[in-house]
Design a protein around this motif. Structure first.
Motif, mmCIF file in Angstrom:
data_model
loop_
_atom_site.group_PDB
_atom_site.id
_atom_site.type_symbol
_atom_site.label_atom_id
_atom_site.label_comp_id
_atom_site.label_asym_id
_atom_site.label_seq_id
_atom_site.Cartn_x
_atom_site.Cartn_y
_atom_site.Cartn_z
ATOM 1 N N ILE A 4 0.878 -1.168 0.000
ATOM 2 C CA ILE A 4 0.000 0.000 0.000
ATOM 3 C C ILE A 4 0.914 1.215 0.000
ATOM 4 C CG2 ILE A 4 -1.746 1.296 1.248
ATOM 5 C CD1 ILE A 4 -2.820 -1.341 2.286
ATOM 6 N N ARG A 5 0.838 1.956 -1.063
ATOM 7 C CA ARG A 5 1.699 3.117 -1.218
ATOM 8 C C ARG A 5 1.025 4.348 -0.626
ATOM 9 N NH1 ARG A 5 3.254 2.795 -7.416
ATOM 10 N NH2 ARG A 5 1.014 2.693 -7.534
ATOM 11 N N PRO A 6 1.816 5.392 -0.335
ATOM 12 C CA PRO A 6 1.215 6.631 0.180
ATOM 13 C C PRO A 6 0.125 7.127 -0.767
ATOM 14 C CG PRO A 6 3.605 6.723 0.337
ATOM 15 C CD PRO A 6 3.262 5.467 -0.434
ATOM 16 N N GLY A 7 -1.010 7.455 -0.205
ATOM 17 C CA GLY A 7 -2.152 7.903 -0.995
ATOM 18 C C GLY A 7 -3.146 6.798 -1.281
ATOM 19 N N ASP A 8 -2.726 5.533 -1.118
ATOM 20 C CA ASP A 8 -3.619 4.402 -1.374
ATOM 21 C C ASP A 8 -4.531 4.089 -0.194
ATOM 22 O OD1 ASP A 8 -2.506 4.072 -3.853
ATOM 23 O OD2 ASP A 8 -1.401 2.247 -3.355
ATOM 24 N N GLU A 9 -4.294 4.717 0.946
ATOM 25 C CA GLU A 9 -5.061 4.415 2.143
ATOM 26 C C GLU A 9 -6.556 4.586 1.931
ATOM 27 O OE1 GLU A 9 -2.692 6.841 2.081
ATOM 28 O OE2 GLU A 9 -1.011 5.929 3.161
ATOM 29 N N ARG A 10 -6.929 5.526 1.110
ATOM 30 C CA ARG A 10 -8.360 5.792 0.898
ATOM 31 C C ARG A 10 -9.078 4.622 0.226
ATOM 32 N NH1 ARG A 10 -8.730 9.938 -4.183
ATOM 33 N NH2 ARG A 10 -7.262 8.840 -5.498
ATOM 34 N N PHE A 11 -8.318 3.740 -0.424
ATOM 35 C CA PHE A 11 -8.912 2.591 -1.100
ATOM 36 C C PHE A 11 -8.947 1.340 -0.224
ATOM 37 C CE2 PHE A 11 -7.190 5.082 -4.716
ATOM 38 C CZ PHE A 11 -8.399 5.372 -5.311
ATOM 39 N N PRO A 23 -15.602 6.735 1.024
ATOM 40 C CA PRO A 23 -15.523 7.292 2.372
ATOM 41 C C PRO A 23 -16.468 8.477 2.575
ATOM 42 C CG PRO A 23 -13.336 7.180 1.361
ATOM 43 C CD PRO A 23 -14.323 6.759 0.337
ATOM 44 N N ASP A 24 -16.711 9.225 1.519
ATOM 45 C CA ASP A 24 -17.636 10.367 1.577
ATOM 46 C C ASP A 24 -18.983 9.910 1.028
ATOM 47 O OD1 ASP A 24 -19.105 12.687 1.215
ATOM 48 O OD2 ASP A 24 -17.541 13.724 0.085
ATOM 49 N N PRO A 25 -20.033 9.933 1.843
ATOM 50 C CA PRO A 25 -21.335 9.447 1.378
ATOM 51 C C PRO A 25 -21.908 10.236 0.192
ATOM 52 C CG PRO A 25 -21.526 10.425 3.564
ATOM 53 C CD PRO A 25 -20.070 10.404 3.214
ATOM 54 N N ASP A 26 -21.399 11.429 -0.046
ATOM 55 C CA ASP A 26 -21.869 12.231 -1.180
ATOM 56 C C ASP A 26 -21.095 11.956 -2.468
ATOM 57 O OD1 ASP A 26 -23.835 13.505 0.343
ATOM 58 O OD2 ASP A 26 -22.390 15.003 1.057
ATOM 59 N N PHE A 27 -20.069 11.125 -2.372
ATOM 60 C CA PHE A 27 -19.251 10.807 -3.538
ATOM 61 C C PHE A 27 -20.023 9.858 -4.451
ATOM 62 C CE2 PHE A 27 -15.726 9.194 -6.012
ATOM 63 C CZ PHE A 27 -14.858 10.257 -6.069
ATOM 64 N N ASP A 28 -19.964 10.070 -5.748
ATOM 65 C CA ASP A 28 -20.677 9.245 -6.721
ATOM 66 C C ASP A 28 -20.149 7.800 -6.696
ATOM 67 O OD1 ASP A 28 -20.741 8.105 -9.680
ATOM 68 O OD2 ASP A 28 -22.406 9.512 -9.452
ATOM 69 N N GLN A 29 -21.043 6.844 -6.455
ATOM 70 C CA GLN A 29 -20.650 5.437 -6.326
ATOM 71 C C GLN A 29 -20.043 4.890 -7.615
ATOM 72 O OE1 GLN A 29 -20.947 3.303 -3.402
ATOM 73 N NE2 GLN A 29 -19.537 2.158 -4.702
ATOM 74 N N GLU A 30 -20.595 5.252 -8.763
ATOM 75 C CA GLU A 30 -20.056 4.757 -10.042
ATOM 76 C C GLU A 30 -18.632 5.252 -10.262
ATOM 77 O OE1 GLU A 30 -21.408 2.532 -12.147
ATOM 78 O OE2 GLU A 30 -23.002 2.316 -10.665
ATOM 79 N N VAL A 31 -18.383 6.493 -9.927
ATOM 80 C CA VAL A 31 -17.028 7.050 -10.064
ATOM 81 C C VAL A 31 -16.082 6.318 -9.107
ATOM 82 C CG1 VAL A 31 -15.611 9.121 -9.735
ATOM 83 C CG2 VAL A 31 -17.851 9.296 -10.852
ATOM 84 N N TRP A 32 -16.535 6.106 -7.865
ATOM 85 C CA TRP A 32 -15.710 5.387 -6.889
ATOM 86 C C TRP A 32 -15.398 3.964 -7.371
ATOM 87 C CZ3 TRP A 32 -12.642 6.627 -3.094
ATOM 88 C CH2 TRP A 32 -12.198 5.636 -2.236
ATOM 89 N N ARG A 37 -11.511 0.030 -9.227
ATOM 90 C CA ARG A 37 -11.133 -0.911 -10.286
ATOM 91 C C ARG A 37 -9.736 -0.577 -10.828
ATOM 92 N NH1 ARG A 37 -10.283 -1.449 -15.231
ATOM 93 N NH2 ARG A 37 -10.805 0.671 -15.780
ATOM 94 N N GLN A 38 -9.488 0.685 -11.096
ATOM 95 C CA GLN A 38 -8.186 1.101 -11.600
ATOM 96 C C GLN A 38 -7.092 0.868 -10.553
ATOM 97 O OE1 GLN A 38 -8.364 5.097 -13.155
ATOM 98 N NE2 GLN A 38 -10.027 4.574 -14.554
ATOM 99 N N HIS A 39 -7.422 1.121 -9.308
ATOM 100 C CA HIS A 39 -6.473 0.889 -8.219
ATOM 101 C C HIS A 39 -6.096 -0.595 -8.146
ATOM 102 C CE1 HIS A 39 -4.669 1.016 -4.248
ATOM 103 N NE2 HIS A 39 -5.508 0.056 -3.878
ATOM 104 N N LYS A 40 -7.084 -1.476 -8.267
ATOM 105 C CA LYS A 40 -6.817 -2.912 -8.236
ATOM 106 C C LYS A 40 -5.984 -3.350 -9.440
ATOM 107 C CE LYS A 40 -10.024 -5.700 -7.043
ATOM 108 N NZ LYS A 40 -11.274 -6.412 -6.897
ATOM 109 N N GLU A 41 -6.220 -2.742 -10.584
ATOM 110 C CA GLU A 41 -5.399 -3.029 -11.771
ATOM 111 C C GLU A 41 -3.944 -2.652 -11.512
ATOM 112 O OE1 GLU A 41 -5.858 -4.478 -14.808
ATOM 113 O OE2 GLU A 41 -7.787 -5.125 -14.008
ATOM 114 N N GLN A 42 -3.740 -1.580 -10.772
ATOM 115 C CA GLN A 42 -2.386 -1.165 -10.428
ATOM 116 C C GLN A 42 -1.720 -2.250 -9.561
ATOM 117 O OE1 GLN A 42 -2.226 2.409 -8.093
ATOM 118 N NE2 GLN A 42 -0.167 2.881 -8.789
ATOM 119 N N HIS A 43 -2.461 -2.817 -8.603
ATOM 120 C CA HIS A 43 -1.925 -3.925 -7.803
ATOM 121 C C HIS A 43 -1.507 -5.080 -8.720
ATOM 122 C CE1 HIS A 43 -2.711 -2.621 -3.739
ATOM 123 N NE2 HIS A 43 -4.011 -2.573 -3.887
#
Length: 63
Positions: A4-11, A23-32, A37-43
């Protein structure tokens, strides 16, 4: 296993599992979902780059 690299904690939750609810209930679920998905591809990319690890499928999300 990926690092887990710096900045990845949010995922990730504290147990390092992936956070599918933003983490933010107002954040768009589809965007999240796309961001996770992109974060997991990075892994996966990191795992494939490591010598001797390319064929290993150690995570349930890789199966």
């Amino acid at each position: 296993m990926s690092l887990i690299r710096p900045g990845d904690e949010r995922f990730h939750y504290s147990d390092n599992s992936h956070r599918w609810i933003p983490p933010d209930p107002d954040f768009d679920q589809e965007v999240w979902n796309e961001m996770v998905r992109q974060h997991k591809e990075q892994h996966l990319h990191e795992l494939r780059r490591r010598p001797g690890r390319g064929a290993r499928r150690g995570h349930s999300w890789e199966r």
